[in-house]
Design an enzyme around this catalytic site. Structure first.
Site, PDB file in Angstrom:
ATOM      1  N   ARG A   1      39.031  36.443  46.590  1.00  0.00           N
ATOM      2  CA  ARG A   1      39.495  37.671  45.924  1.00  0.00           C
ATOM      3  C   ARG A   1      40.193  38.611  46.890  1.00  0.00           C
ATOM      4  NH1 ARG A   1      33.871  38.892  42.748  1.00  0.00           N
ATOM      5  NH2 ARG A   1      33.543  36.705  42.253  1.00  0.00           N
TER       6      ARG A   1
ATOM      7  N   LYS B   1      27.106  26.454  38.778  1.00  0.00           N
ATOM      8  CA  LYS B   1      26.764  27.868  38.807  1.00  0.00           C
ATOM      9  C   LYS B   1      26.597  28.289  37.352  1.00  0.00           C
ATOM     10  CE  LYS B   1      29.194  30.837  41.428  1.00  0.00           C
ATOM     11  NZ  LYS B   1      29.922  32.033  41.916  1.00  0.00           N
TER      12      LYS B   1
ATOM     13  N   GLU C   1      29.262  31.925  50.364  1.00  0.00           N
ATOM     14  CA  GLU C   1      30.381  31.733  49.429  1.00  0.00           C
ATOM     15  C   GLU C   1      31.331  32.892  49.658  1.00  0.00           C
ATOM     16  OE1 GLU C   1      29.437  31.728  45.177  1.00  0.00           O
ATOM     17  OE2 GLU C   1      31.496  32.289  44.734  1.00  0.00           O
TER      18      GLU C   1
END
Ligand code: 3PG
Length: 207
Positions: free
Chosen positions: A44, A128, A40
């Site tokens: 960012r 998640k 993943e």
């Protein structure tokens, strides 16, 4: 890949913030050598999308997706870069609709009963739990297993070697996400062997 596929590749899912795209391939190889074939890569950092593009082209056997996907624009950019799935820290109807429109698997982040319900009402059964330890950790997952018996979770946020098994031993947990086995300093120092070691240490500690 559907949600089940993504969450079944590896019991540990690395959450990565990559600063320099040149680190993308060595990092993917280090993870793979450590037995982790899913990544993943968060949006960012500016290099995030480029890293996904490089890995999906050069190492198609690696299951690479993006993280920190917060809106339709992030989702479109992820798909264009070659992401096989997207993780989000949260959930919204808008993001769910966008994932359907653009035909890409969304694994949304949930931390409340209403959010799990929203996922389930949209036929999403792979989520998640974020932030995992702060939102109730093992106890909230046990509580969710009653009303949401079909829901499966990837707890992320606060997971480490010490609590890994507490999560993985739950029936509604398929895998956990985290950064502890992909430390930023190891990436920055090109210490990719360390990442392979940390992956192996985590996988070997699973009981
Ligand atoms: C994150 O948002 O960075 C992830 O939840 C990872 O959290 P962690 O650093 O506690 O593993």
């Amino acid at each position: 890949m559907n949600g089940f596929d993504v969450m079944s590749v590896s019991p540990i899912v690395p959450v990565i913030a990559i600063k320099d795209e040149k680190d993308a391939l060595p990092l993917a190889k280090a993870l793979s050598e450590g037995g982790v074939n899913v990544m993943e890569i968060t949006l960012r950092t500016e290099a995030g999308l480029k890293a996904v593009e490089i890995i999906s082209k050069e190492m198609p056997e690696m299951n690479v997706g993006t993280g920190t996907v917060c809106n339709e624009e992030d989702l479109i950019a992820s798909k264009k870069a070659g992401a096989k799935f997207v993780f989000s820290p949260g959930i919204s109807q808008e993001l769910i609709d966008a994932s359907i429109k653009h035909d890409i698997t969304l694994i949304p982040g949930v931390s409340t009963s209403s959010e799990v319900m929203l996922a389930q009402n949209n036929n999403i059964y792979y989520c998640k739990l974020f932030p995992a330890t702060l939102s109730g950790g093992v106890d909230i997952l046990k509580a969710f297993s009653g009303p949401y018996a079909k829901m499966n979770f990837c707890p992320t946020g606060g997971v480490n070697l010490a609590n890994l098994n507490d999560f993985l031993n739950l029936k509604n947990v398929l895998c956990v996400g985290g950064t502890w086995f992909v430390p930023k300093d190891a990436i920055a120092n090109n210490d990719f062997d360390k990442i392979t070691r940390l992956c192996k240490e985590a996988i070997n500690s699973i009981k």
